[in-house]
Write an enzyme that holds these catalytic residues in place. Structure first.
Site, mmCIF file in Angstrom:
data_model
loop_
_atom_site.group_PDB
_atom_site.id
_atom_site.type_symbol
_atom_site.label_atom_id
_atom_site.label_comp_id
_atom_site.label_asym_id
_atom_site.label_seq_id
_atom_site.Cartn_x
_atom_site.Cartn_y
_atom_site.Cartn_z
ATOM 1 N N TYR A 26 6.421 -13.108 44.467
ATOM 2 C CA TYR A 26 6.937 -14.227 43.666
ATOM 3 C C TYR A 26 7.000 -13.782 42.216
ATOM 4 O O TYR A 26 6.049 -13.190 41.700
ATOM 5 C CB TYR A 26 5.998 -15.435 43.804
ATOM 6 C CG TYR A 26 6.403 -16.638 42.984
ATOM 7 C CD1 TYR A 26 7.585 -17.322 43.231
ATOM 8 C CD2 TYR A 26 5.589 -17.092 41.935
ATOM 9 C CE1 TYR A 26 7.944 -18.434 42.483
ATOM 10 C CE2 TYR A 26 5.935 -18.209 41.182
ATOM 11 C CZ TYR A 26 7.118 -18.881 41.458
ATOM 12 O OH TYR A 26 7.473 -19.981 40.716
ATOM 13 N N ASP A 42 5.391 -6.588 37.914
ATOM 14 C CA ASP A 42 5.052 -7.977 37.609
ATOM 15 C C ASP A 42 3.543 -8.114 37.784
ATOM 16 O O ASP A 42 3.045 -8.288 38.902
ATOM 17 C CB ASP A 42 5.814 -8.925 38.530
ATOM 18 C CG ASP A 42 5.396 -10.380 38.312
ATOM 19 O OD1 ASP A 42 4.483 -10.619 37.497
ATOM 20 O OD2 ASP A 42 5.974 -11.256 38.972
ATOM 21 N N LYS A 45 -0.881 -15.701 32.883
ATOM 22 C CA LYS A 45 -2.186 -16.148 33.386
ATOM 23 C C LYS A 45 -3.348 -15.720 32.477
ATOM 24 O O LYS A 45 -3.536 -16.314 31.433
ATOM 25 C CB LYS A 45 -2.362 -15.679 34.828
ATOM 26 C CG LYS A 45 -1.261 -16.291 35.745
ATOM 27 C CD LYS A 45 -1.514 -16.042 37.190
ATOM 28 C CE LYS A 45 -0.349 -16.502 38.049
ATOM 29 N NZ LYS A 45 -0.404 -17.894 38.464
HETATM 30 C C1 LIG Z 1 3.230 -12.483 40.132
HETATM 31 C C2 LIG Z 1 3.743 -13.710 39.461
HETATM 32 N N1 LIG Z 1 4.842 -13.627 38.698
HETATM 33 C C3 LIG Z 1 5.331 -14.701 38.048
HETATM 34 C C4 LIG Z 1 4.734 -15.929 38.158
HETATM 35 C C5 LIG Z 1 5.296 -17.106 37.431
HETATM 36 O O1 LIG Z 1 4.402 -17.479 36.424
HETATM 37 P P1 LIG Z 1 4.411 -18.969 35.839
HETATM 38 O O2 LIG Z 1 3.924 -19.863 36.926
HETATM 39 O O3 LIG Z 1 3.495 -18.880 34.656
HETATM 40 O O4 LIG Z 1 5.809 -19.271 35.440
HETATM 41 C C6 LIG Z 1 3.598 -16.070 38.952
HETATM 42 C C7 LIG Z 1 2.954 -17.374 39.122
HETATM 43 O O5 LIG Z 1 2.122 -17.597 39.951
HETATM 44 C C8 LIG Z 1 3.090 -14.929 39.609
HETATM 45 O O6 LIG Z 1 1.998 -14.997 40.379
#
Ligand SMILES: Cc1ncc(COP(=O)(O)O)c(C=O)c1O
Length: 430
Positions: A146, A241, A269
């Site tokens: 994700y 990511d 995060k």
């Molecule tokens: C690996 C990863 N990338 C991107 C995101 C998106 O982050 P946000 O929820 O702060 O938009 C998340 C959210 O859980 C994530 O776990």
């Protein structure tokens, strides 16, 4: 007294009239575990408190950020002090410079970076940089990873893998989705075949370098090797990511753990200490494409916000090796305890752990990709989740997620988790 969420359920009823599903982010609705979410009134250290007077050992940690535990007094003090000086200026501040310097100490592969407001923004912007820098539209992502909810990421594999992607959400134009190629995780052959066929079209490969969004899955050596060589050979960028893994599998993220230098990195995060922060950055040659230096546009009214930078700086200062080690030791102890209970109760389940993250899968072997996670016993996970909640342990409300430990989870909390599992695991058999 029977476990009751009466007040939370009344709030959910009111919320449903106002917000889709009564929540501001879908997973909070507890649909995947067929339950009702407790509404949270406060959080301290490793503990969450709900509107019905329950206290839970928290294994969600606000989906990752709370690595120091909730409401660390020094983080709270830093945010309060910053608020007193003004909550937003829309102009450069010293704190942004300090925060960027600190991030680069942990992530030396990020020559330059930008602060944004969420992980979604970070990933969306990194992809735009990769597309802008290479002049290519297509990119590769992996099933089960994700990267936030920007249109290009809400795409699933088309009929033939390595062909055109299809929207995975209503509202995503098919014209855009066709530029997203979705491949299975941990499959170096699929990546090689894709680059062989379409390498010259690919702007970037983006991945969770240890997955969290389908539960904890480690990348195989062969997969990492393919990622080290194939994109480079074809002029494509590698985007790590690390919104979830950043500061969590190692203080320097998966890139430090695996000795991998990605072209671009996304953070979120932990880096925001519980306030809305995302970060993207990488090699200067690519980041120089970002406006106002270059032609890749990206901006934000609240980017580098003073409350967010105050929380971020305080968190990074407090996240010493010792603090990280405490959180990782708690994860080790929970993993060890759960494995013992699994063996004692002869449950078909495994626990996968990397650093401060772990997942219990109801499967005989640790999954290596999304299909194997999908084949786990998710109905049983739902029952396990509910029983753990009743025993005072707050697990992520889906079998496709990771648990997050903090530096504040000590032996008492670890024992509470393992004791709860000793009851809940056999009772969840159905
Ligand atoms: C690996 C990863 N990338 C991107 C995101 C998106 O982050 P946000 O929820 O702060 O938009 C998340 C959210 O859980 C994530 O776990």
């Amino acid at each position: 007294m029977a476990f009751s969420l009466e007040h939370s359920e009344a709030l959910l009823e009111r919320a449903r009239a106002l917000m889709p599903g009564g929540v501001n982010s879908p997973v909070r609705a507890f649909r995947a575990v067929e339950g009702h979410p407790p509404f949270i009134s406060k959080a301290r250290g490793p503990w969450l408190y709900d509107e019905d007077g329950h206290r839970y050992v928290d294994l969600v940690g606000t989906w990752g950020p709370a690595i120091l535990g909730h409401a660390h007094p020094e983080v709270v003090a830093a945010v309060c002090a910053a608020a007193g000086r003004g909550t937003s200026f829309g102009a450069p501040t010293a704190a942004e410079v300090v925060m960027a310097e600190k991030i680069r100490e942990f992530y030396p592969a990020m020559d330059m970076l930008r602060l944004v407001n969420s992980g979604t923004e970070a990933c969306m912007s990194a992809l735009r940089v990769a597309r802008g820098a290479t002049g290519r539209d297509a990119f590769v992502k992996f099933e089960g990873c994700y990267h936030g909810h920007a249109d290009s990421f809400l795409v699933k594999a088309g009929s033939g893998a390595a062909t055109f992607g299809e929207p995975d959400s209503a509202g995503v134009p098919a014209d855009l989705a066709q530029h997203t190629v979705t491949l299975p995780y941990n499959d170096p052959d699929a990546l090689a075949a894709l680059f062989e066929a379409r390498g010259h079209e690919i702007a970037a490969v983006i991945l969770e370098p240890v997955t969290g969004n389908m539960g904890v899955i480690k990348p195989s050596e062969a997969f990492l090797d393919a990622l080290r060589t194939l994109p480079k050979q074809h002029g494509a960028l590698v985007i790590f990511d690390e919104v979830m893994t950043g500061f969590r599998v190692h203080r320097g993220g998966a890139q430090a753990l695996f000795g991998f230098e990605p072209d671009l990195t996304c953070l979120g995060k932990v880096v925001g200490g519980g306030l809305p922060v995302g970060v993207y950055g990488g090699k200067a040659a690519y980041m120089q494409h970002v406006s106002p230096l270059g032609k890749v546009y990206q901006a934000g009214t609240l980017s580098g916000n003073p409350l967010a930078t105050a929380a971020g700086i305080a968190t990074l200062d407090l996240l010493t090796q010792d603090a990280f080690d405490r959180a990782a030791a708690a994860a080790d102890a929970v993993t060890e305890g759960l494995r013992q209970v699994i063996a004692e109760t002869k449950t078909t389940a495994v626990v996968e752990q990397v650093g401060t993250m772990l997942t219990l899968f109801f499967a005989a072997e640790a999954p290596k990709n999304f299909d194997e996670v999908a084949a786990c016993d998710h109905a049983r996970f739902g029952r396990f989740h509910r029983l753990m909640l009743e025993e005072g342990v707050y697990l992520p409300p889906s079998g496709y997620e990771a648990c997050f430990l903090s530096a504040e989870h000590g032996p008492d909390e670890v024992n509470a988790i393992v004791d709860a599992a000793r009851k809940a695991l056999p009772a969840s058999a159905g």
